[in-house]
Design a protein around this motif. Sequence first.
Motif, short mmCIF file in Angstrom:
data_model
loop_
_atom_site.label_atom_id
_atom_site.label_comp_id
_atom_site.label_asym_id
_atom_site.label_seq_id
_atom_site.Cartn_x
_atom_site.Cartn_y
_atom_site.Cartn_z
N VAL A 18 0.86 -1.18 0.00
CA VAL A 18 0.00 0.00 0.00
C VAL A 18 0.89 1.23 0.00
O VAL A 18 1.82 1.33 0.81
CB VAL A 18 -0.93 0.03 1.24
CG1 VAL A 18 -1.65 1.36 1.35
CG2 VAL A 18 -1.92 -1.11 1.18
N GLN A 19 0.64 2.13 -0.94
CA GLN A 19 1.31 3.42 -0.95
C GLN A 19 0.26 4.49 -0.75
O GLN A 19 -0.73 4.53 -1.49
CB GLN A 19 2.06 3.66 -2.25
CG GLN A 19 2.74 5.02 -2.27
CD GLN A 19 3.60 5.22 -3.50
OE1 GLN A 19 4.36 4.34 -3.85
NE2 GLN A 19 3.45 6.36 -4.14
N TYR A 20 0.46 5.33 0.24
CA TYR A 20 -0.48 6.39 0.57
C TYR A 20 0.24 7.72 0.38
O TYR A 20 1.24 7.99 1.04
CB TYR A 20 -0.96 6.24 2.02
CG TYR A 20 -1.98 7.25 2.45
CD1 TYR A 20 -3.33 7.03 2.23
CD2 TYR A 20 -1.59 8.43 3.06
CE1 TYR A 20 -4.27 7.98 2.63
CE2 TYR A 20 -2.52 9.37 3.45
CZ TYR A 20 -3.86 9.14 3.23
OH TYR A 20 -4.78 10.07 3.63
N ASP A 21 -0.25 8.54 -0.54
CA ASP A 21 0.33 9.85 -0.81
C ASP A 21 -0.28 10.85 0.15
O ASP A 21 -1.48 11.11 0.11
CB ASP A 21 0.09 10.27 -2.26
CG ASP A 21 0.78 9.33 -3.23
OD1 ASP A 21 0.21 9.11 -4.30
OD2 ASP A 21 1.85 8.82 -2.92
N THR A 38 -5.82 0.43 5.50
CA THR A 38 -6.02 -0.02 4.12
C THR A 38 -5.30 -1.35 3.89
O THR A 38 -5.84 -2.27 3.29
CB THR A 38 -5.51 1.04 3.13
OG1 THR A 38 -6.24 2.24 3.34
CG2 THR A 38 -5.70 0.59 1.68
N TYR A 39 -4.08 -1.45 4.37
CA TYR A 39 -3.29 -2.66 4.23
C TYR A 39 -4.00 -3.87 4.84
O TYR A 39 -3.99 -4.96 4.28
CB TYR A 39 -1.93 -2.45 4.89
CG TYR A 39 -1.00 -3.62 4.76
CD1 TYR A 39 -0.28 -3.83 3.59
CD2 TYR A 39 -0.83 -4.52 5.81
CE1 TYR A 39 0.58 -4.90 3.46
CE2 TYR A 39 0.03 -5.59 5.68
CZ TYR A 39 0.73 -5.78 4.51
OH TYR A 39 1.58 -6.86 4.40
N HIS A 40 -4.62 -3.65 5.98
CA HIS A 40 -5.32 -4.73 6.68
C HIS A 40 -6.78 -4.89 6.25
O HIS A 40 -7.49 -5.73 6.79
CB HIS A 40 -5.24 -4.52 8.19
CG HIS A 40 -3.87 -4.71 8.75
ND1 HIS A 40 -3.24 -5.93 8.79
CD2 HIS A 40 -2.98 -3.83 9.26
CE1 HIS A 40 -2.04 -5.80 9.31
NE2 HIS A 40 -1.86 -4.53 9.60
N GLY A 41 -7.21 -4.06 5.30
CA GLY A 41 -8.59 -4.15 4.82
C GLY A 41 -9.60 -3.70 5.84
O GLY A 41 -10.72 -4.22 5.90
N GLU A 42 -9.24 -2.72 6.66
CA GLU A 42 -10.12 -2.23 7.72
C GLU A 42 -10.44 -0.76 7.50
O GLU A 42 -9.73 -0.06 6.80
CB GLU A 42 -9.43 -2.39 9.08
CG GLU A 42 -9.05 -3.80 9.41
CD GLU A 42 -8.24 -3.91 10.70
OE1 GLU A 42 -8.35 -4.95 11.35
OE2 GLU A 42 -7.48 -2.98 11.03
N ARG A 93 4.85 10.60 1.46
CA ARG A 93 4.09 9.35 1.33
C ARG A 93 4.45 8.34 2.40
O ARG A 93 5.48 8.43 3.05
CB ARG A 93 4.27 8.75 -0.05
CG ARG A 93 5.60 8.12 -0.30
CD ARG A 93 5.66 7.50 -1.71
NE ARG A 93 6.96 6.98 -1.98
CZ ARG A 93 7.97 7.67 -2.49
NH1 ARG A 93 7.79 8.94 -2.80
NH2 ARG A 93 9.13 7.12 -2.70
N VAL A 94 3.55 7.35 2.52
CA VAL A 94 3.72 6.23 3.43
C VAL A 94 3.56 4.95 2.62
O VAL A 94 2.65 4.86 1.80
CB VAL A 94 2.66 6.26 4.56
CG1 VAL A 94 2.77 5.03 5.44
CG2 VAL A 94 2.78 7.54 5.38
N GLU A 95 4.45 3.99 2.85
CA GLU A 95 4.33 2.70 2.19
C GLU A 95 4.26 1.61 3.26
O GLU A 95 4.99 1.67 4.25
CB GLU A 95 5.54 2.43 1.28
CG GLU A 95 5.61 3.37 0.12
CD GLU A 95 6.86 3.15 -0.73
OE1 GLU A 95 7.59 2.17 -0.52
OE2 GLU A 95 7.10 3.99 -1.62
N VAL A 96 3.38 0.64 3.04
CA VAL A 96 3.27 -0.50 3.94
C VAL A 96 3.44 -1.74 3.08
O VAL A 96 2.76 -1.91 2.08
CB VAL A 96 1.90 -0.53 4.64
CG1 VAL A 96 1.82 -1.71 5.61
CG2 VAL A 96 1.62 0.78 5.37
N THR A 97 4.38 -2.60 3.46
CA THR A 97 4.62 -3.84 2.73
C THR A 97 4.64 -5.01 3.70
O THR A 97 4.87 -4.85 4.90
CB THR A 97 5.98 -3.78 2.00
OG1 THR A 97 7.02 -3.52 2.94
CG2 THR A 97 5.97 -2.72 0.92
N GLY A 98 4.37 -6.19 3.15
CA GLY A 98 4.32 -7.39 3.97
C GLY A 98 5.57 -8.21 3.87
O GLY A 98 6.43 -8.02 3.10
#
Length: 98
Positions: A18-21, A38-42, A93-98
Motif C-alpha cells: 500500500v502506498q499512501y500519498d 487499508t493494508y489490513h482491509g479495515e 508518502r507512506v508505504e506498507v509492505t508485507g
Amino acid sequence: MNERTTNTPSGCEFGQRVQYDRDDNEPPSIAVATALATYHGEDVTDSSVRLYDYIDPEALDSLFVRTYKGGERSNGTVVFDVGEATVTVRRDRVEVTG
C-alpha cells in the motif's frame, strides 16, 4: 482517495503493498494509520492496529513538520515494523509492505 494498493512479489505475507500519498496538511501519523488500515482491509476508525503501540505519533509528526521559517526539512525516512508489516514514512508518502 490518496492510497494505491498494488501486488508485490510472492513471499510477502499479505501479498500486497500500500502506498499512501500524504497531503501537505495531513500529519504523518494520520497517514500511517490510514495506510495501515487499508493494508489490513479495515476502516481507519475501526482498525485493530493502535499506532502508539509501535511508535510515538507526536514524535513521528515532529520529524516531518515544516521549519519555523516555513521551509521543508531535509528528506528523511522513518522505517518501523507493525507486526509482519513494514512501514516506511517519507515526507510525501507512506508505504506498507508485507
